[in-house]
Design a protein around this motif. Structure first.
Motif, PDB file in Angstrom:
ATOM      1  N   SER A  18      32.368 -42.438   6.999  1.00  0.00           N
ATOM      2  CA  SER A  18      31.809 -41.208   7.558  1.00  0.00           C
ATOM      3  C   SER A  18      31.954 -40.083   6.538  1.00  0.00           C
ATOM      4  O   SER A  18      33.001 -39.939   5.909  1.00  0.00           O
ATOM      5  N   ALA A  19      30.875 -39.315   6.343  1.00  0.00           N
ATOM      6  CA  ALA A  19      30.880 -38.297   5.286  1.00  0.00           C
ATOM      7  C   ALA A  19      29.869 -37.202   5.594  1.00  0.00           C
ATOM      8  O   ALA A  19      28.955 -37.388   6.393  1.00  0.00           O
ATOM      9  N   TYR A  20      30.053 -36.072   4.907  1.00  0.00           N
ATOM     10  CA  TYR A  20      29.083 -34.987   4.934  1.00  0.00           C
ATOM     11  C   TYR A  20      28.146 -35.151   3.742  1.00  0.00           C
ATOM     12  O   TYR A  20      28.482 -35.825   2.760  1.00  0.00           O
ATOM     13  N   SER A  21      27.000 -34.494   3.798  1.00  0.00           N
ATOM     14  CA  SER A  21      26.053 -34.518   2.681  1.00  0.00           C
ATOM     15  C   SER A  21      26.693 -33.886   1.443  1.00  0.00           C
ATOM     16  O   SER A  21      27.562 -33.024   1.546  1.00  0.00           O
ATOM     17  N   THR A  22      26.241 -34.326   0.283  1.00  0.00           N
ATOM     18  CA  THR A  22      26.782 -33.788  -0.963  1.00  0.00           C
ATOM     19  C   THR A  22      26.294 -32.365  -1.214  1.00  0.00           C
ATOM     20  O   THR A  22      26.925 -31.618  -1.952  1.00  0.00           O
ATOM     21  N   ASN A  23      25.175 -31.985  -0.619  1.00  0.00           N
ATOM     22  CA  ASN A  23      24.622 -30.641  -0.795  1.00  0.00           C
ATOM     23  C   ASN A  23      24.579 -29.913   0.546  1.00  0.00           C
ATOM     24  O   ASN A  23      24.499 -30.541   1.603  1.00  0.00           O
ATOM     25  N   THR A  24      24.614 -28.595   0.478  1.00  0.00           N
ATOM     26  CA  THR A  24      24.447 -27.758   1.666  1.00  0.00           C
ATOM     27  C   THR A  24      23.394 -26.698   1.372  1.00  0.00           C
ATOM     28  O   THR A  24      23.065 -26.449   0.214  1.00  0.00           O
ATOM     29  N   ILE A  25      22.878 -26.095   2.416  1.00  0.00           N
ATOM     30  CA  ILE A  25      21.950 -24.982   2.274  1.00  0.00           C
ATOM     31  C   ILE A  25      22.685 -23.743   2.755  1.00  0.00           C
ATOM     32  O   ILE A  25      23.164 -23.700   3.890  1.00  0.00           O
ATOM     33  N   ASP A  26      22.788 -22.754   1.881  1.00  0.00           N
ATOM     34  CA  ASP A  26      23.449 -21.492   2.218  1.00  0.00           C
ATOM     35  C   ASP A  26      22.423 -20.624   2.937  1.00  0.00           C
ATOM     36  O   ASP A  26      21.479 -20.120   2.330  1.00  0.00           O
ATOM     37  N   LEU A  27      22.587 -20.465   4.237  1.00  0.00           N
ATOM     38  CA  LEU A  27      21.623 -19.728   5.054  1.00  0.00           C
ATOM     39  C   LEU A  27      21.721 -18.219   4.872  1.00  0.00           C
ATOM     40  O   LEU A  27      20.867 -17.485   5.362  1.00  0.00           O
ATOM     41  N   ASN A  64      31.918 -23.013   6.655  1.00  0.00           N
ATOM     42  CA  ASN A  64      32.526 -23.478   5.411  1.00  0.00           C
ATOM     43  C   ASN A  64      31.540 -24.289   4.576  1.00  0.00           C
ATOM     44  O   ASN A  64      30.812 -25.126   5.121  1.00  0.00           O
ATOM     45  N   ALA A  65      31.543 -24.092   3.271  1.00  0.00           N
ATOM     46  CA  ALA A  65      30.636 -24.808   2.375  1.00  0.00           C
ATOM     47  C   ALA A  65      30.869 -26.315   2.410  1.00  0.00           C
ATOM     48  O   ALA A  65      29.947 -27.096   2.179  1.00  0.00           O
ATOM     49  N   ASN A  66      32.091 -26.757   2.715  1.00  0.00           N
ATOM     50  CA  ASN A  66      32.374 -28.188   2.781  1.00  0.00           C
ATOM     51  C   ASN A  66      32.036 -28.767   4.161  1.00  0.00           C
ATOM     52  O   ASN A  66      32.298 -29.932   4.437  1.00  0.00           O
ATOM     53  N   LEU A  67      31.461 -27.949   5.044  1.00  0.00           N
ATOM     54  CA  LEU A  67      30.987 -28.312   6.382  1.00  0.00           C
ATOM     55  C   LEU A  67      32.097 -28.680   7.365  1.00  0.00           C
ATOM     56  O   LEU A  67      31.814 -29.190   8.444  1.00  0.00           O
ATOM     57  N   SER A  68      33.344 -28.419   7.022  1.00  0.00           N
ATOM     58  CA  SER A  68      34.429 -28.694   7.965  1.00  0.00           C
ATOM     59  C   SER A  68      34.283 -27.789   9.186  1.00  0.00           C
ATOM     60  O   SER A  68      33.640 -26.739   9.120  1.00  0.00           O
ATOM     61  N   SER A  69      34.840 -28.197  10.297  1.00  0.00           N
ATOM     62  CA  SER A  69      34.742 -27.455  11.561  1.00  0.00           C
ATOM     63  C   SER A  69      33.281 -27.153  11.889  1.00  0.00           C
ATOM     64  O   SER A  69      32.918 -26.030  12.209  1.00  0.00           O
TER      65      SER A  69
END
Length: 146
Positions: A18-27, A64-69
């Motif tokens: 289980s993992a988060y995506s390697t990239n995020t979109i800063d809204l 959070n940029a790492n998508l935690s919480s």
């Protein structure tokens, strides 16, 4: 379907646990991410999954940029890995029209939840797009589509 590097959450990302995506979109960055238009998260399977029993695909938001919480905006049911083979039809999830609001969170990303034991193989690409390509068109034999 037109893709945009700024709207790519994963590119052939190995997902064996289980993992988060390697990239995020800063809204918080001033850009138009659909602005009231219908958008989709499109997942393509780049490498067939093995060993695990299923994978759940989610679009999440977080402060959070790492998508935690994170908070989940939309998700698929658990998809059996027998259906997650390389080259299969893309999996498209309709996104809420209020991405810019995104529950008051700053970052948008994807989360992949592995069911059963960890996978020994499996890669996913995820893009946020406006229109989903109709790949179900059939053409008569003897014709080449350019």
């Amino acid at each position: 379907m037109i893709t945009d590097a700024f709207l790519r959450l994963s590119e052939a990302q190995a997902v064996t646990a289980s993992a988060y995506s390697t990239n995020t979109i800063d809204l918080s960055v001033a850009r138009d991410v659909g602005a009231g238009e219908e958008t989709h998260a499109v997942f393509t399977i780049d490498q067939s999954f093995a060993t695990a029993t299923s994978v759940t695909l989610e679009i999440v938001v977080s402060a959070n940029a790492n998508l935690s919480s994170h908070a989940t905006l939309v998700q698929t049911p658990a998809i059996p890995i027998a259906q997650l083979t390389a080259g299969r039809s893309p999996i498209a999830i309709r996104m809420p029209r209020t991405i810019a609001n995104a529950l008051g969170q700053r970052y948008l990303g994807a989360r992949y939840t592995i069911g059963g034991s960890n996978a020994t193989a499996g890669q996913i690409t995820c893009n946020i797009v406006k229109d989903v390509q109709d790949i179900g068109k059939l053409y008569p034999s003897g014709f080449t589509v350019y």
